[in-house]
Write a protein that holds these residues in place. Structure first.
Motif, mmCIF file in Angstrom:
data_model
loop_
_atom_site.group_PDB
_atom_site.id
_atom_site.type_symbol
_atom_site.label_atom_id
_atom_site.label_comp_id
_atom_site.label_asym_id
_atom_site.label_seq_id
_atom_site.Cartn_x
_atom_site.Cartn_y
_atom_site.Cartn_z
ATOM 1 N N ARG A 236 -9.244 3.154 -4.228
ATOM 2 C CA ARG A 236 -7.844 3.552 -4.055
ATOM 3 C C ARG A 236 -7.583 4.277 -2.733
ATOM 4 N NH1 ARG A 236 -10.212 6.690 -7.973
ATOM 5 N NH2 ARG A 236 -10.026 8.974 -7.840
ATOM 6 N N THR A 237 -8.542 5.072 -2.266
ATOM 7 C CA THR A 237 -8.349 5.733 -0.974
ATOM 8 C C THR A 237 -8.367 4.713 0.153
ATOM 9 O OG1 THR A 237 -9.293 7.835 -1.731
ATOM 10 C CG2 THR A 237 -9.338 7.409 0.636
ATOM 11 N N LEU A 238 -9.266 3.731 0.076
ATOM 12 C CA LEU A 238 -9.307 2.684 1.102
ATOM 13 C C LEU A 238 -8.046 1.836 1.062
ATOM 14 C CD1 LEU A 238 -13.036 1.531 0.787
ATOM 15 C CD2 LEU A 238 -12.040 3.116 2.451
ATOM 16 N N LEU A 239 -7.509 1.598 -0.138
ATOM 17 C CA LEU A 239 -6.260 0.851 -0.243
ATOM 18 C C LEU A 239 -5.115 1.599 0.417
ATOM 19 C CD1 LEU A 239 -6.471 -0.521 -3.892
ATOM 20 C CD2 LEU A 239 -6.390 -1.896 -1.807
ATOM 21 N N LYS A 240 -5.039 2.904 0.163
ATOM 22 C CA LYS A 240 -3.971 3.698 0.774
ATOM 23 C C LYS A 240 -4.095 3.743 2.292
ATOM 24 C CE LYS A 240 -2.638 6.775 -2.997
ATOM 25 N NZ LYS A 240 -2.439 8.175 -3.427
ATOM 26 N N LYS A 241 -5.327 3.610 2.786
ATOM 27 C CA LYS A 241 -5.535 3.598 4.232
ATOM 28 C C LYS A 241 -5.329 2.203 4.821
ATOM 29 C CE LYS A 241 -8.642 7.561 4.584
ATOM 30 N NZ LYS A 241 -9.986 8.049 5.016
ATOM 31 N N GLY A 242 -5.024 1.236 3.938
ATOM 32 C CA GLY A 242 -4.770 -0.111 4.419
ATOM 33 C C GLY A 242 -6.013 -0.841 4.876
ATOM 34 N N ASN A 243 -7.159 -0.552 4.268
ATOM 35 C CA ASN A 243 -8.401 -1.221 4.646
ATOM 36 C C ASN A 243 -8.273 -2.727 4.410
ATOM 37 O OD1 ASN A 243 -11.237 -2.352 3.965
ATOM 38 N ND2 ASN A 243 -11.707 -0.395 4.931
ATOM 39 N N TYR A 294 5.098 2.975 0.179
ATOM 40 C CA TYR A 294 5.841 3.578 1.281
ATOM 41 C C TYR A 294 5.125 4.855 1.708
ATOM 42 C CZ TYR A 294 8.014 6.919 -2.052
ATOM 43 O OH TYR A 294 8.246 7.891 -2.994
ATOM 44 N N GLY A 295 5.263 5.170 2.983
ATOM 45 C CA GLY A 295 4.658 6.383 3.519
ATOM 46 C C GLY A 295 5.731 7.337 3.988
ATOM 47 N N ILE A 296 5.560 8.613 3.676
ATOM 48 C CA ILE A 296 6.433 9.648 4.203
ATOM 49 C C ILE A 296 5.645 10.430 5.236
ATOM 50 C CG2 ILE A 296 7.721 11.761 3.705
ATOM 51 C CD1 ILE A 296 9.104 9.406 2.524
ATOM 52 N N ASP A 297 6.162 10.489 6.463
ATOM 53 C CA ASP A 297 5.562 11.315 7.504
ATOM 54 C C ASP A 297 6.228 12.685 7.450
ATOM 55 O OD1 ASP A 297 3.631 9.596 8.974
ATOM 56 O OD2 ASP A 297 5.399 8.345 9.223
ATOM 57 N N GLN A 311 2.656 4.655 -3.924
ATOM 58 C CA GLN A 311 2.698 3.269 -4.373
ATOM 59 C C GLN A 311 4.014 2.975 -5.080
ATOM 60 O OE1 GLN A 311 -0.775 1.893 -6.446
ATOM 61 N NE2 GLN A 311 0.213 0.028 -7.168
ATOM 62 N N ILE A 312 4.569 1.816 -4.815
ATOM 63 C CA ILE A 312 5.776 1.343 -5.504
ATOM 64 C C ILE A 312 5.378 0.427 -6.659
ATOM 65 C CG2 ILE A 312 7.939 0.055 -5.285
ATOM 66 C CD1 ILE A 312 7.963 0.877 -2.309
ATOM 67 N N SER A 313 4.670 -0.636 -6.349
ATOM 68 C CA SER A 313 4.229 -1.557 -7.403
ATOM 69 C C SER A 313 3.256 -2.571 -6.831
ATOM 70 C CB SER A 313 5.426 -2.285 -8.033
ATOM 71 O OG SER A 313 6.012 -3.183 -7.093
ATOM 72 N N GLU A 314 2.624 -3.309 -7.723
ATOM 73 C CA GLU A 314 1.848 -4.488 -7.376
ATOM 74 C C GLU A 314 2.400 -5.637 -8.202
ATOM 75 O OE1 GLU A 314 -2.237 -3.701 -8.068
ATOM 76 O OE2 GLU A 314 -2.448 -2.324 -6.364
ATOM 77 N N LEU A 315 2.613 -6.792 -7.582
ATOM 78 C CA LEU A 315 3.229 -7.904 -8.289
ATOM 79 C C LEU A 315 2.877 -9.222 -7.612
ATOM 80 C CD1 LEU A 315 6.946 -8.259 -7.278
ATOM 81 C CD2 LEU A 315 5.433 -6.631 -6.157
ATOM 82 N N VAL A 316 3.190 -10.286 -8.300
ATOM 83 C CA VAL A 316 3.036 -11.627 -7.739
ATOM 84 C C VAL A 316 4.424 -12.217 -7.549
ATOM 85 C CG1 VAL A 316 2.145 -13.952 -8.092
ATOM 86 C CG2 VAL A 316 0.781 -11.970 -8.811
ATOM 87 N N PHE A 317 4.763 -12.519 -6.299
ATOM 88 C CA PHE A 317 6.040 -13.169 -5.986
ATOM 89 C C PHE A 317 5.940 -14.672 -6.221
ATOM 90 C CE2 PHE A 317 6.862 -9.357 -3.440
ATOM 91 C CZ PHE A 317 8.211 -9.150 -3.684
ATOM 92 N N VAL A 346 10.241 7.473 6.879
ATOM 93 C CA VAL A 346 9.750 6.710 5.739
ATOM 94 C C VAL A 346 9.386 5.324 6.255
ATOM 95 C CG1 VAL A 346 12.125 6.075 5.095
ATOM 96 C CG2 VAL A 346 10.263 5.792 3.438
ATOM 97 N N THR A 347 8.192 4.843 5.872
ATOM 98 C CA THR A 347 7.684 3.555 6.337
ATOM 99 C C THR A 347 7.404 2.672 5.140
ATOM 100 O OG1 THR A 347 6.690 4.533 8.316
ATOM 101 C CG2 THR A 347 5.832 2.390 7.597
ATOM 102 N N LEU A 348 7.906 1.455 5.159
ATOM 103 C CA LEU A 348 7.630 0.481 4.121
ATOM 104 C C LEU A 348 6.335 -0.252 4.459
ATOM 105 C CD1 LEU A 348 8.688 -0.877 1.534
ATOM 106 C CD2 LEU A 348 9.881 -2.519 2.997
ATOM 107 N N ILE A 349 5.442 -0.369 3.480
ATOM 108 C CA ILE A 349 4.122 -0.968 3.699
ATOM 109 C C ILE A 349 3.899 -2.069 2.665
ATOM 110 C CG2 ILE A 349 1.631 -0.527 3.799
ATOM 111 C CD1 ILE A 349 2.379 2.450 4.329
ATOM 112 N N ILE A 350 3.543 -3.263 3.130
ATOM 113 C CA ILE A 350 3.249 -4.396 2.245
ATOM 114 C C ILE A 350 1.852 -4.896 2.560
ATOM 115 C CG2 ILE A 350 3.956 -6.692 1.482
ATOM 116 C CD1 ILE A 350 6.772 -6.065 2.431
ATOM 117 N N ASN A 351 0.985 -4.881 1.552
ATOM 118 C CA ASN A 351 -0.408 -5.313 1.720
ATOM 119 C C ASN A 351 -1.074 -4.637 2.923
ATOM 120 O OD1 ASN A 351 0.102 -6.874 -0.481
ATOM 121 N ND2 ASN A 351 -0.138 -8.839 0.545
#
Length: 366
Positions: A236-243, A294-297, A311-317, A346-351
């Motif tokens: 989860r930490t690596l995911l939040k860092k966008g690894n 999303y990230g808040i600076d 985290q907002i959500s995980e889903l399949v489009f 505020v930054t929107l982050i996808i994958n």
């Protein structure tokens, strides 16, 4: 206000403990134990300090012979609830304090295994690891195969390199490979209680050895649903860092096929203690798995900014699917975060990929 856990260690509960010990060991001095434990410093002691003080005084008034003292504790601990209560955490600490001698090793190991269902012994085992790492890790490997989920969890939780409130294990922070030999035995454990500990252990390791955890994720993922859960939670930490490698392993590799439309703020300023509202629309060009964050600076006290990911959500489009989101974020102070006035974003982050940033001002309190 909710009762602090440390306040459960009070005169009534300690009198009950002392009285129960006396029924097994009639020489136990109830009044002297209570007086020396709840001394003039007692009210100022925090939880771990209280546990330690109780343990020290048990050592003072129980028989000097360690095996006899353990025999008495064995009879008393049966009167308490299991680990969910956790009140008798001073018993594993007693083992840590008084059972380190090599001639008592077997007695101590058996006692910790018996006591951990009543009050997890993850803190107590760390001193044994430091004193004899090879022998203790062999013991942990044996515990990892135990029929009791509490004992199996102890094998993982006790060797976490960054266990909160636990004694530091500097060797494992430098080289976590001995831990991985334990986790390998538990990677498909049927107990959620054990799996959560394994995941937390991996997450600890990822903070200092991310490449090692990425390798573990590659080796383990996709073979067992229980193992997959561990990898997801442990990374989860690596995911939040966008690894990017972890995102790819977990199937979150394609961010470009999701179009972001109308990313906007309801207002460009937020009053002190107020709420930020932002919205956006997503449109998928093809079927894809997406992790939305999303990230808040935040502005810090020194004026610099520091990002926190949510985290907002995980889903399949589905192909050509559109989704509209409105999110709110509170700027009320909490016990863990104080907010400062200034320009935030505020930054929107996808994958793991940033897809837009908007700035706003948090106003000073009037």
């Amino acid at each position: 206000m909710a009762e602090l856990f440390k306040d459960r260690f009070n005169y009534e509960s300690l009198y009950k403990l002392a009285s129960q010990i006396q029924t097994v060991y009639d020489e136990f001095p109830v009044d002297a134990f209570l007086k020396s434990t709840m001394d003039e410093m007692w009210d100022s002691l925090e939880l771990k300090q209280r546990v330690m003080q109780i343990s020290v005084n048990l050592g003072k008034y129980l028989p000097d012979d360690y095996k006899t003292a353990i025999h008495i504790i064995d009879k008393v601990i049966m009167n308490y609830d299991t680990c969910s209560d956790g009140f008798v955490s001073f018993f594993p600490t007693f083992v840590e304090l008084y059972g380190q001698d090599k001639e008592n090793w077997g007695v101590s190991m058996s006692a910790l295994a018996r006591y951990t269902p009543y009050a997890s012994a993850e803190f107590a085992v760390r001193a044994f690891i430091i004193n004899d790492e090879e022998r203790m890790m062999a013991q942990m490997a044996s515990w990892a195969k135990d029929n009791n989920e509490h004992v199996r969890r102890l094998a993982s939780e006790g060797c976490r390199p960054r266990l909160p409130w636990g004694q530091s294990l500097p060797n494992f922070q430098k080289d976590p490979s001995p831990i991985l030999r334990i986790l390998e035995l538990l990677k498909a454990d049927p107990s959620p209680y054990v799996r959560k500990s394994v995941a937390n252990n991996l997450n600890d390791i990822s903070k200092t050895h991310p490449d090692l955890v990425v390798k573990v994720a590659k080796d383990w993922y996709g073979k067992d649903k229980n193992t997959d859960w561990i990898i997801k939670h442990g990374c989860r930490t690596l995911l939040k860092k966008g690894n990017s490698e972890v995102l790819r392993i977990l199937g979150f590799s394609d961010a470009g096929c999701v179009r972001v439309n109308a990313f906007s703020l309801e207002t460009v300023s937020v009053p002190a203690g107020g709420i930020l509202t932002f919205s956006f629309e997503l449109e998928a060009e093809k079927k894809t798995k997406a992790r939305l964050e999303y990230g808040i600076d935040y502005v810090k006290a020194n004026g610099r900014r520091n990002r926190k990911i949510f985290q907002i959500s995980e889903l399949v489009f589905k192909e050509k699917e559109k989704r509209y989101y409105t999110k709110t974020h509170s700027f009320a102070d909490t016990s863990t975060r104080k907010h400062y006035p200034g320009i935030h974003s505020v930054t929107l982050i996808i994958n793991g990929t940033e897809r837009g940033t908007l700035e706003f001002e948090v106003l000073a309190a009037k």
